[in-house]
Scaffold this active site. Structure first.
Site, PDB file in Angstrom:
ATOM      1  N   ARG A 297      36.632  45.629  37.645  1.00  0.00           N
ATOM      2  CA  ARG A 297      37.236  44.411  38.192  1.00  0.00           C
ATOM      3  C   ARG A 297      36.568  43.160  37.637  1.00  0.00           C
ATOM      4  NH1 ARG A 297      38.493  46.497  44.446  1.00  0.00           N
ATOM      5  NH2 ARG A 297      40.413  47.586  43.835  1.00  0.00           N
ATOM      6  N   TYR A 435      46.422  45.154  37.000  1.00  0.00           N
ATOM      7  CA  TYR A 435      45.623  46.381  37.029  1.00  0.00           C
ATOM      8  C   TYR A 435      44.232  46.171  37.616  1.00  0.00           C
ATOM      9  CZ  TYR A 435      43.917  45.409  32.133  1.00  0.00           C
ATOM     10  OH  TYR A 435      43.380  44.898  30.990  1.00  0.00           O
ATOM     11  N   GLU A 436      43.627  47.309  38.006  1.00  0.00           N
ATOM     12  CA  GLU A 436      42.367  47.348  38.757  1.00  0.00           C
ATOM     13  C   GLU A 436      42.485  46.630  40.109  1.00  0.00           C
ATOM     14  OE1 GLU A 436      40.328  49.382  37.847  1.00  0.00           O
ATOM     15  OE2 GLU A 436      40.965  49.647  35.785  1.00  0.00           O
ATOM     16  N   GLY A 437      43.653  46.682  40.689  1.00  0.00           N
ATOM     17  CA  GLY A 437      43.885  46.066  41.992  1.00  0.00           C
ATOM     18  C   GLY A 437      44.555  44.717  41.826  1.00  0.00           C
TER      19      GLY A 437
END
Length: 599
Positions: A297, A435-437
């Site tokens: 992140r 992406y990655e949340g």
């Protein structure tokens, strides 16, 4: 491009003045690691990126990865570039010395990673995923797994991936259905994973997949997920890749951008089950995977900076060369002389500088947590790092959408034409808030978890530090500093009011807080970014005074840092006020009911 606008010099300035890299390195007991070394590493990274990676960026966009009978074939030139990248030692920069790493501070790795992603984000995603796998195995892998895989990953001989998402399990990892069945000293893995970045390629001898799967007797939900190492090729008695494992890339996604980065659908167990090895304890996989995800992140947030910086460099070059209209003397007028073009360029420049400061300061908190003298200090730095992570990931990737779009606008009609390259940066940046949340997930994490962990104490501590910076600015002799200080104090007051409202009435306005959480995240990004630029301006003014007193020449970078902080304070920091007003609102019209969607 003028020397003092150079991003490498800005990174060096932040490391020296905001991070205090020399002191940090001493506390980490790293002999010979200092500001001079950091500058040399950053400079060499810039050379490698300019000469090797950047020329392949448009090639990757136009000739993306392909899938054939032999597996995924990477973009032409990528394999040779990766070989040079690994042989130069870039894959081992911050890794554990025990396994062949150079063990340099994480913050220096962050400064270098910005350069890779600016030069060629599709390429840089590959070593970025390997870094996450290395961290997860260092933290949670058994001694045997570490011995088998870490040295190869750190050297770059092998690469790593992260396998979370499934067709019916996106952000809701409780729905993971990939199965793992015990068989002797290993497990048989079966299932399908999607959106696997660099899930297959031919650049290295092996690929080490870290896979979330569920044991037959596992509890339901996220508490029943385990983590496994699943290599593309199984290892022989000498630890070398041998027989191919039962894992295949069955398709590649056709994407808006980052075409040079293969995004794979991976199938595990089509022929009886892929062999995998348990990482750590059963049913603790999600916790282990978060070691990778938190690192990822921050890395994705850094990509927001990287792509914005690349867009700024491109926009600045174009604006200096492109003429439109005439000066008073009849000569051709470059568009950089038009006020609105300068506004857009300075938004790109100061936005990138604010993001760079945030990325490096947040990364340094991870280093400081490692060297803290006692548990309480370590906890303080860890909480600050955790608080900053959703801001780094969410704000920087969202802001990158605006900044890369401004680069297209600076190019005018030519920005909409693929040949100029401006559109590629815009397209490549669009994945970053997803992406990655997603941004919503980051914002919920900030407002629902990070603020609640210590009842907002870490956030209030951050506000107190920014207030101290604002007071220093107010008392500065340069009127520009005083202006920055006043603007910053006004923004801090607005953010403080919003924070009180969120914390004091949290349970009573849970749904409302969920609706305004992205506004609070963006508020936080602009506030911290503006505050860090203010800190940089204070440091630059002090350096100016010292140079004047000693009769030394003034570095143009110092005045540039003050000008950047002033522009950001006037043009971008006021966004904190209106976002805070939304956050403090008593109702959320977005939840008005289904009839609001009727035509």
């Amino acid at each position: 491009m003028s020397d003092y606008f150079h991003p490498y010099r800005d990174a060096e300035f932040i490391l020296e003045q905001l991070v205090n890299f020399d002191e940090l390195s001493q506390q980490l007991n790293l002999d010979g690691v200092n500001q001079e070394l950091a500058s040399a590493v950053i400079s060499e990274a810039g050379r490698f990126a300019s000469e090797v990676l950047a020329p392949l960026n448009s090639v990757g966009d136009q000739q993306g990865a392909m899938l054939n009978e032999q597996g995924v074939q990477q973009t032409p030139g990528f394999a040779e570039a990766y070989q040079q990248f690994a042989e130069a030692g870039w894959t081992s920069l911050t890794a554990e010395e025990e396994f062949g790493g150079q063990q340099l501070p994480q913050v220096l790795g962050t400064a270098v990673n910005e350069i890779w992603h600016s030069a060629n984000m599709a390429f840089a995603l590959c070593p970025m995923l390997s870094q996450g796998a290395i961290e997860a195995l260092c933290a949670h892998g058994s001694e045997k797994l570490q011995q088998q895989y870490l040295e190869q990953l750190i050297s770059g001989r092998w690469t790593g991936t992260m396998n979370l998402t499934e067709p019916n399990a996106g952000s809701d990892l409780a729905a993971v259905s990939t199965k793992a069945v015990a068989e002797g000293d290993h497990y048989r893995i079966s299932g399908q994973k999607i959106f696997i970045t660099w899930g297959d390629h031919q650049m290295t001898d092996n690929i080490v997949h870290l896979v979330l799967a569920r044991l037959p007797d596992a509890p339901a939900g996220v508490k029943g997920i385990s983590l496994f190492v699943v290599p593309k090729f199984l290892l022989d008695e000498n630890g070398e890749p041998a027989e191919m494992n039962d894992v295949r890339c069955v398709s590649l996604e056709h994407k808006l951008g980052i075409h040079g980065s293969p995004t794979c659908v991976l199938s595990f167990g089509d022929e009886g089950g892929a062999i995998g090895y348990l990482v750590g304890e059963p049913n603790r996989g999600l916790m282990y995977m978060f070691t990778m995800m938190n690192s990822a992140r921050q890395s994705v947030g850094l990509q927001g900076l990287s792509i914005s910086e690349r867009a700024y460099q491109q926009g600045l070059t174009y604006a200096r060369e492109r003429t439109q209209g005439r000066r008073a003397d009849g000569s051709a007028k470059p568009i950089i002389e038009y006020p609105d073009v300068r506004r857009m360029l300075l938004t790109l420049k100061t936005g990138s500088e604010a993001m760079r400061a945030l990325a490096l300061v947040a990364s340094a908190e991870l280093d400081r947590a490692q060297i803290a003298g006692d548990a309480e200090q370590a906890k303080t730095h860890q909480l600050r790092a955790e608080l900053m992570t959703p801001i780094v990931k969410g704000w920087m990737t969202e802001f990158a959408q605006e900044l890369t779009s401004l680069n297209v606008q600076i190019h005018g009609g030519m920005g909409f034409i693929e040949e100029t390259g401006a559109a590629q940066h815009f397209r490549d940046a669009r994945i970053l808030p997803i992406y990655e949340g997603t941004t919503g997930i980051q914002a919920l994490d900030l407002i629902g978890r990070k603020l609640q962990m210590d009842q907002g104490e870490s956030y209030r501590s951050l506000l107190a530090e920014l207030t101290q910076t604002a007071r220093q600015l107010e008392t500065g002799s340069d009127p520009r500093l005083a202006k920055i200080g006043r603007k910053l104090l006004k923004a801090i007051d607005a953010a403080s009011s919003a924070l009180r409202k969120i914390l004091e009435e949290g349970n009573d306005r849970a749904e409302l807080n969920a609706g305004i959480c992205v506004h609070f995240l963006m508020l936080s990004g602009f506030l911290v970014g503006g505050g860090l630029l203010g800190q940089a301006a204070v440091a630059a003014a002090q350096l100016q005074r010292q140079a004047e007193e000693s009769g030394q020449a003034l570095d143009p970078l110092w005045d540039s840092k003050i000008s950047s902080a002033e522009f950001f304070a006037v043009q971008l920091l006021p966004r904190v006020g209106y976002l805070a007003e939304i956050c403090a609102s008593e109702s959320l019209s977005a939840m008005a009911g289904e009839d609001c969607f009727e035509q």
